[in-house]
Design a protein around this motif. Structure first.
Motif, PDB file in Angstrom:
ATOM      1  N   GLN A 164      58.365  55.781  84.448  1.00  0.00           N
ATOM      2  CA  GLN A 164      57.708  55.154  83.302  1.00  0.00           C
ATOM      3  C   GLN A 164      56.860  53.959  83.734  1.00  0.00           C
ATOM      4  OE1 GLN A 164      57.179  55.582  80.077  1.00  0.00           O
ATOM      5  NE2 GLN A 164      58.114  57.617  80.099  1.00  0.00           N
ATOM      6  N   ILE A 165      57.308  53.241  84.759  1.00  0.00           N
ATOM      7  CA  ILE A 165      56.485  52.160  85.290  1.00  0.00           C
ATOM      8  C   ILE A 165      55.185  52.721  85.851  1.00  0.00           C
ATOM      9  CG2 ILE A 165      56.309  50.404  87.091  1.00  0.00           C
ATOM     10  CD1 ILE A 165      59.291  49.922  86.796  1.00  0.00           C
ATOM     11  N   MET A 166      55.288  53.788  86.629  1.00  0.00           N
ATOM     12  CA  MET A 166      54.096  54.368  87.235  1.00  0.00           C
ATOM     13  C   MET A 166      53.149  54.905  86.168  1.00  0.00           C
ATOM     14  SD  MET A 166      52.885  54.633  90.264  1.00  0.00           S
ATOM     15  CE  MET A 166      51.242  54.311  89.657  1.00  0.00           C
ATOM     16  N   LYS A 167      53.688  55.493  85.132  1.00  0.00           N
ATOM     17  CA  LYS A 167      52.869  55.993  84.027  1.00  0.00           C
ATOM     18  C   LYS A 167      52.126  54.834  83.353  1.00  0.00           C
ATOM     19  CE  LYS A 167      53.292  58.885  79.865  1.00  0.00           C
ATOM     20  NZ  LYS A 167      54.246  59.654  79.032  1.00  0.00           N
ATOM     21  N   ALA A 168      52.824  53.721  83.136  1.00  0.00           N
ATOM     22  CA  ALA A 168      52.198  52.557  82.504  1.00  0.00           C
ATOM     23  C   ALA A 168      51.089  51.983  83.374  1.00  0.00           C
ATOM     24  CB  ALA A 168      53.254  51.497  82.226  1.00  0.00           C
ATOM     25  N   GLN A 169      51.335  51.907  84.683  1.00  0.00           N
ATOM     26  CA  GLN A 169      50.308  51.381  85.588  1.00  0.00           C
ATOM     27  C   GLN A 169      49.070  52.276  85.598  1.00  0.00           C
ATOM     28  OE1 GLN A 169      51.276  48.453  85.848  1.00  0.00           O
ATOM     29  NE2 GLN A 169      51.904  48.020  87.960  1.00  0.00           N
ATOM     30  N   ALA A 170      49.277  53.581  85.577  1.00  0.00           N
ATOM     31  CA  ALA A 170      48.151  54.511  85.584  1.00  0.00           C
ATOM     32  C   ALA A 170      47.325  54.376  84.308  1.00  0.00           C
ATOM     33  CB  ALA A 170      48.656  55.945  85.749  1.00  0.00           C
ATOM     34  N   ILE A 171      47.991  54.213  83.178  1.00  0.00           N
ATOM     35  CA  ILE A 171      47.278  54.034  81.909  1.00  0.00           C
ATOM     36  C   ILE A 171      46.477  52.736  81.933  1.00  0.00           C
ATOM     37  CG2 ILE A 171      47.634  53.515  79.463  1.00  0.00           C
ATOM     38  CD1 ILE A 171      49.975  55.524  79.547  1.00  0.00           C
ATOM     39  N   ALA A 172      47.085  51.663  82.448  1.00  0.00           N
ATOM     40  CA  ALA A 172      46.368  50.383  82.540  1.00  0.00           C
ATOM     41  C   ALA A 172      45.135  50.528  83.417  1.00  0.00           C
ATOM     42  CB  ALA A 172      47.305  49.307  83.088  1.00  0.00           C
ATOM     43  N   ASP A 173      45.261  51.202  84.535  1.00  0.00           N
ATOM     44  CA  ASP A 173      44.118  51.396  85.439  1.00  0.00           C
ATOM     45  C   ASP A 173      43.017  52.212  84.762  1.00  0.00           C
ATOM     46  OD1 ASP A 173      45.436  49.980  87.394  1.00  0.00           O
ATOM     47  OD2 ASP A 173      46.097  51.746  88.514  1.00  0.00           O
ATOM     48  N   ARG A 174      43.411  53.238  84.029  1.00  0.00           N
ATOM     49  CA  ARG A 174      42.424  54.108  83.402  1.00  0.00           C
ATOM     50  C   ARG A 174      41.585  53.365  82.368  1.00  0.00           C
ATOM     51  NH1 ARG A 174      45.588  58.083  82.252  1.00  0.00           N
ATOM     52  NH2 ARG A 174      45.962  57.771  80.037  1.00  0.00           N
ATOM     53  N   HIS A 175      42.214  52.434  81.656  1.00  0.00           N
ATOM     54  CA  HIS A 175      41.516  51.723  80.586  1.00  0.00           C
ATOM     55  C   HIS A 175      40.992  50.348  81.010  1.00  0.00           C
ATOM     56  CE1 HIS A 175      42.487  54.516  77.273  1.00  0.00           C
ATOM     57  NE2 HIS A 175      43.651  54.682  77.881  1.00  0.00           N
ATOM     58  N   GLY A 176      41.330  49.930  82.215  1.00  0.00           N
ATOM     59  CA  GLY A 176      40.937  48.595  82.632  1.00  0.00           C
ATOM     60  C   GLY A 176      41.757  47.501  81.982  1.00  0.00           C
ATOM     61  N   TRP A 177      42.986  47.831  81.596  1.00  0.00           N
ATOM     62  CA  TRP A 177      43.879  46.852  80.977  1.00  0.00           C
ATOM     63  C   TRP A 177      44.699  46.141  82.058  1.00  0.00           C
ATOM     64  CZ3 TRP A 177      46.007  51.009  77.102  1.00  0.00           C
ATOM     65  CH2 TRP A 177      45.059  51.232  76.103  1.00  0.00           C
ATOM     66  N   PRO A 178      45.262  44.970  81.753  1.00  0.00           N
ATOM     67  CA  PRO A 178      46.122  44.289  82.733  1.00  0.00           C
ATOM     68  C   PRO A 178      47.329  45.150  83.106  1.00  0.00           C
ATOM     69  CG  PRO A 178      45.505  42.789  80.965  1.00  0.00           C
ATOM     70  CD  PRO A 178      45.062  44.153  80.535  1.00  0.00           C
ATOM     71  N   ARG A 179      47.673  45.128  84.387  1.00  0.00           N
ATOM     72  CA  ARG A 179      48.802  45.907  84.877  1.00  0.00           C
ATOM     73  C   ARG A 179      50.101  45.115  84.696  1.00  0.00           C
ATOM     74  NH1 ARG A 179      49.142  48.119  90.076  1.00  0.00           N
ATOM     75  NH2 ARG A 179      48.663  50.291  89.599  1.00  0.00           N
TER      76      ARG A 179
END
Length: 344
Positions: A164-179
């Motif tokens: 779930q951490i890795m999924k959250a980081q990938a979503i942040a990267d995709r949208h340019g949101w803070p990790r």
């Protein structure tokens, strides 16, 4: 005090931070942890700041918000001198919006925490537990909004599975949101499961570990041993049902090793257990808790000295256990270990 980067973020945190689960003393679990009121909390905060401990960790569920309120009162007029970490996500009531990490829940939880803490921003907000009912994209998008609004400065998680951490980081990267920059985890000489998957993930993804319960839920205080059962008055009598499990022989093996190092160094068992953690990979800060000034002063003594390589090796050997599959073969079989020595 030694200061470290929180993961790959620009935030510098003290190697030791202070956990305020002992503030408030409401409910069966937290009343057993401690019952510090505002006056005692202020004294403990004073001692921390004198020692350079500037990060204070709390949560909305700690004594049903009383911990945040007492911490806010204890740091009043010195907000710029401290860092506040709080957590949300666990149930605060029985209503449909009283738990979880939905957009509605997170926004309201942050506003409530700001009010209780008496501040207009939170340095680090951590999701206290993984909410399987809320899409990760909604969670990360809401954290981005809260950061953009200045309500929180950094975001992290606590007690999260690695995927779930890795999924959250990938979503942040995709949208340019803070990790995510932090993972608050249970880690101790009698609880080294963090090392199997979450530690390599933290190193790869720039997550700083904030370690909770470094003394194994109070079992590495020096008061328990092979011939010393849990003493009368220990909080373990009331809280052991909530504690991460440990086999009795493993516990005694670790305590034997700690006591041997204590005899060599003149340090206390808690100081040795905390010092061992301070040198572990990915650890940004070890959260210490104390019900009184004596306990706090003893825990602060974990800094400023180092275990010898031989002492570290003895503690490692006493506390080592085989990790669960799929990590086990990397420890047991040379061919697996050759492919990925980082997991050994």
């Amino acid at each position: 005090m030694e200061y470290r980067q929180l993961g790959s973020s620009g935030l510098r945190v003290p190697a030791l931070s202070f956990g305020t689960g002992t503030f408030g003393g409401q409910g069966p679990l937290f009343s057993a942890w401690g019952t510090s009121d505002v006056a005692e909390a202020r004294r403990l905060v004073d001692l921390c700041l004198d020692a350079g401990v500037t990060l204070f960790d709390t949560a909305d569920v700690y004594s049903n918000g009383a911990s945040e309120e007492i911490l806010g009162a204890a740091i009043r007029d010195r907000r710029d001198s401290v860092l506040i970490s709080t957590k949300t996500g666990l149930p605060m009531g029985d209503g449909p919006q009283d738990w979880g990490a939905s957009r509605a829940r997170l926004i309201r939880a942050v506003e409530d925490a700001l009010r209780r803490l008496g501040t207009d921003y939170i340095d680090l907000l951590q999701l206290h537990a993984f909410d399987a009912s809320t899409p990760a994209e909604e969670v990360m998008g809401t954290l981005d909004q809260l950061i953009a609004a200045g309500k929180i400065r950094y975001a992290g998680v606590s007690n999260y599975p690695g995927w779930q951490i890795m999924k959250a980081q990938a979503i942040a990267d995709r949208h340019g949101w803070p990790r995510l920059v932090a993972h608050q985890v249970y880690y101790s000489l009698i609880g080294r499961a963090y090392e199997a998957e979450l530690m390599p993930l933290a190193a790869d993804q720039g997550l700083g570990a904030l370690v909770w319960s470094p003394l194994g839920w109070g079992r590495l205080t020096g008061k328990i041993g092979r011939d010393r059962p849990i003493p009368a008055g220990s909080r373990l009598h009331d809280t052991e049902q909530f504690a991460p499990p440990v086999e009795t022989e493993q516990l005694y093996r670790v305590i034997d090793a700690l006591e041997a190092v204590a005899a060599e160094t003149g340090k206390t068992v808690p100081q040795i257990a905390i010092n061992w953690l301070l040198r572990r990979p990915t650890v940004s800060s070890v959260i210490i808790g104390a019900r009184n000034e004596e306990q706090l002063r003893d825990n602060l003594g974990a800094l400023g000295w180092s275990l010898t390589p031989e002492q570290v090796a003895a503690l490692d050997a006493a506390s080592d256990v085989l990790p669960p599959y799929p990590h086990t073969p990397y420890r047991q079989q040379e061919g697996f270990a050759r492919l990925n020595p980082a997991l050994v």
